[in-house]
Design a protein around this motif. Structure first.
Motif, PDB file in Angstrom:
ATOM      1  N   VAL A 105       0.850  -1.183   0.000  1.00 22.92           N
ATOM      2  CA  VAL A 105       0.000   0.000   0.000  1.00 22.92           C
ATOM      3  C   VAL A 105       0.889   1.237   0.000  1.00 22.92           C
ATOM      4  N   TYR A 106       0.600   2.155  -0.926  1.00 24.14           N
ATOM      5  CA  TYR A 106       1.273   3.449  -0.975  1.00 24.14           C
ATOM      6  C   TYR A 106       0.278   4.487  -0.464  1.00 24.14           C
ATOM      7  N   ARG A 107       0.642   5.193   0.598  1.00 26.42           N
ATOM      8  CA  ARG A 107      -0.247   6.202   1.177  1.00 26.42           C
ATOM      9  C   ARG A 107       0.400   7.578   1.112  1.00 26.42           C
ATOM     10  N   ALA A 108      -0.420   8.583   0.814  1.00 28.16           N
ATOM     11  CA  ALA A 108       0.043   9.964   0.912  1.00 28.16           C
ATOM     12  C   ALA A 108       0.158  10.295   2.391  1.00 28.16           C
ATOM     13  N   ALA A 109       1.253  10.927   2.752  1.00 30.81           N
ATOM     14  CA  ALA A 109       1.476  11.313   4.150  1.00 30.81           C
ATOM     15  C   ALA A 109       1.902  12.771   4.167  1.00 30.81           C
ATOM     16  N   GLY A 110       0.997  13.623   3.794  1.00 24.98           N
ATOM     17  CA  GLY A 110       1.309  15.046   3.679  1.00 24.98           C
ATOM     18  C   GLY A 110       1.792  15.368   2.271  1.00 24.98           C
ATOM     19  N   ASP A 111       2.322  16.572   2.099  1.00 22.56           N
ATOM     20  CA  ASP A 111       2.750  17.024   0.774  1.00 22.56           C
ATOM     21  C   ASP A 111       4.113  16.485   0.365  1.00 22.56           C
ATOM     22  N   GLU A 112       4.928  16.047   1.317  1.00 28.74           N
ATOM     23  CA  GLU A 112       6.308  15.673   1.014  1.00 28.74           C
ATOM     24  C   GLU A 112       6.664  14.245   1.391  1.00 28.74           C
ATOM     25  N   TYR A 113       5.676  13.424   1.748  1.00 29.58           N
ATOM     26  CA  TYR A 113       5.966  12.064   2.197  1.00 29.58           C
ATOM     27  C   TYR A 113       5.032  11.056   1.530  1.00 29.58           C
ATOM     28  N   VAL A 114       5.577   9.871   1.289  1.00 26.02           N
ATOM     29  CA  VAL A 114       4.786   8.711   0.877  1.00 26.02           C
ATOM     30  C   VAL A 114       5.134   7.594   1.844  1.00 26.02           C
ATOM     31  N   LEU A 115       4.100   6.921   2.355  1.00 25.08           N
ATOM     32  CA  LEU A 115       4.285   5.796   3.256  1.00 25.08           C
ATOM     33  C   LEU A 115       4.041   4.516   2.465  1.00 25.08           C
ATOM     34  N   ILE A 116       5.040   3.626   2.479  1.00 24.65           N
ATOM     35  CA  ILE A 116       4.912   2.331   1.807  1.00 24.65           C
ATOM     36  C   ILE A 116       4.705   1.292   2.907  1.00 24.65           C
ATOM     37  N   GLU A 117       3.586   0.561   2.824  1.00 24.02           N
ATOM     38  CA  GLU A 117       3.287  -0.472   3.818  1.00 24.02           C
ATOM     39  C   GLU A 117       3.320  -1.833   3.142  1.00 24.02           C
ATOM     40  N   TYR A 118       3.930  -2.793   3.811  1.00 21.74           N
ATOM     41  CA  TYR A 118       4.040  -4.160   3.310  1.00 21.74           C
ATOM     42  C   TYR A 118       3.242  -5.102   4.186  1.00 21.74           C
ATOM     43  N   GLY A 119       2.420  -5.909   3.575  1.00 24.30           N
ATOM     44  CA  GLY A 119       1.745  -6.995   4.269  1.00 24.30           C
ATOM     45  C   GLY A 119       0.613  -6.560   5.166  1.00 24.30           C
ATOM     46  N   GLU A 120       0.059  -7.567   5.835  1.00 21.99           N
ATOM     47  CA  GLU A 120      -1.026  -7.349   6.777  1.00 21.99           C
ATOM     48  C   GLU A 120      -0.479  -6.662   8.017  1.00 21.99           C
ATOM     49  N   VAL A 121      -1.372  -6.209   8.887  1.00 21.40           N
ATOM     50  CA  VAL A 121      -0.966  -5.518  10.105  1.00 21.40           C
ATOM     51  C   VAL A 121      -0.508  -6.563  11.121  1.00 21.40           C
ATOM     52  N   GLU A 122       0.741  -7.002  10.937  1.00 24.83           N
ATOM     53  CA  GLU A 122       1.377  -7.978  11.812  1.00 24.83           C
ATOM     54  C   GLU A 122       2.885  -7.869  11.617  1.00 24.83           C
ATOM     55  N   VAL A 123       3.633  -8.334  12.577  1.00 22.14           N
ATOM     56  CA  VAL A 123       5.088  -8.320  12.453  1.00 22.14           C
ATOM     57  C   VAL A 123       5.507  -9.540  11.637  1.00 22.14           C
ATOM     58  N   ASP A 124       6.137  -9.287  10.497  1.00 21.30           N
ATOM     59  CA  ASP A 124       6.599 -10.352   9.610  1.00 21.30           C
ATOM     60  C   ASP A 124       8.029  -9.992   9.211  1.00 21.30           C
ATOM     61  N   LEU A 125       8.994 -10.798   9.622  1.00 23.53           N
ATOM     62  CA  LEU A 125      10.396 -10.477   9.351  1.00 23.53           C
ATOM     63  C   LEU A 125      10.720 -10.483   7.864  1.00 23.53           C
ATOM     64  N   ASN A 126      10.020 -11.286   7.066  1.00 26.00           N
ATOM     65  CA  ASN A 126      10.245 -11.260   5.621  1.00 26.00           C
ATOM     66  C   ASN A 126       9.859  -9.908   5.036  1.00 26.00           C
ATOM     67  N   ASN A 127       8.731  -9.363   5.473  1.00 24.85           N
ATOM     68  CA  ASN A 127       8.334  -8.046   4.986  1.00 24.85           C
ATOM     69  C   ASN A 127       9.289  -6.966   5.480  1.00 24.85           C
ATOM     70  N   ARG A 128       9.787  -7.111   6.701  1.00 23.63           N
ATOM     71  CA  ARG A 128      10.775  -6.150   7.211  1.00 23.63           C
ATOM     72  C   ARG A 128      12.042  -6.198   6.361  1.00 23.63           C
ATOM     73  N   PHE A 129      12.450  -7.411   5.976  1.00 20.32           N
ATOM     74  CA  PHE A 129      13.619  -7.561   5.114  1.00 20.32           C
ATOM     75  C   PHE A 129      13.369  -6.916   3.754  1.00 20.32           C
TER      76      PHE A 129
END
Length: 133
Positions: free
Chosen positions: A30-54
């Motif tokens: 998921v790519y989210r707008a986070a104000g005028d100068e930021y984009v937040l990239i989210e990986y995976g479901e809302v859980e801690v997953d070390l593969n997604n962190r990698f």
């Protein structure tokens, strides 16, 4: 909540620029707008997953190694990467296209060792020196 409902809910958010559904092997992105100068990239479901962190670590490394104009800073999270950019050089839509060109969903899983060992440090009141175990 099943994964399809999660994807549907994400797509309906007003801050979402783009969302790529999980295909079983690749995580939800998921790519989210986070104000005028930021984009937040989210990986995976809302859980801690070390593969997604990698995956996010590798993406951050690719972005920083390329040193492209317009990208000013990256700020890592557990399952997200906040990217600061200069909107006078690159707009949000082109930034997301840039991330797609990096082919971030192709960053593969890593096999982690099953056992991790940590040393613990205890403070000893009498001597004032730490002891390790």
């Amino acid at each position: 909540m099943n994964k399809q409902n999660t994807f549907s809910n994400v797509k309906n958010s007003s801050a979402v620029i783009e969302a790529l559904a999980s295909d079983g092997e690749q995580p939800l992105v998921v790519y989210r707008a986070a104000g005028d100068e930021y984009v937040l990239i989210e990986y995976g479901e809302v859980e801690v997953d070390l593969n997604n962190r990698f995956r996010l670590h590798e993406l951050e490394k690719m972005i920083n190694d390329r040193q492209d104009k317009g990208i000013l800073e990256t700020i890592p999270g557990v399952r997200s990467l906040l990217v600061k950019f200069n909107p006078e050089i690159i707009n949000t839509k082109n930034l997301v296209k840039y991330f797609d060109l990096l082919d971030i969903r192709k960053i593969v899983d890593v096999e982690f060792i099953e056992k991790c060992c940590f040393s613990l440090q205890f403070s000893q009141k009498r001597s004032g020196r730490p002891s390790f175990r």
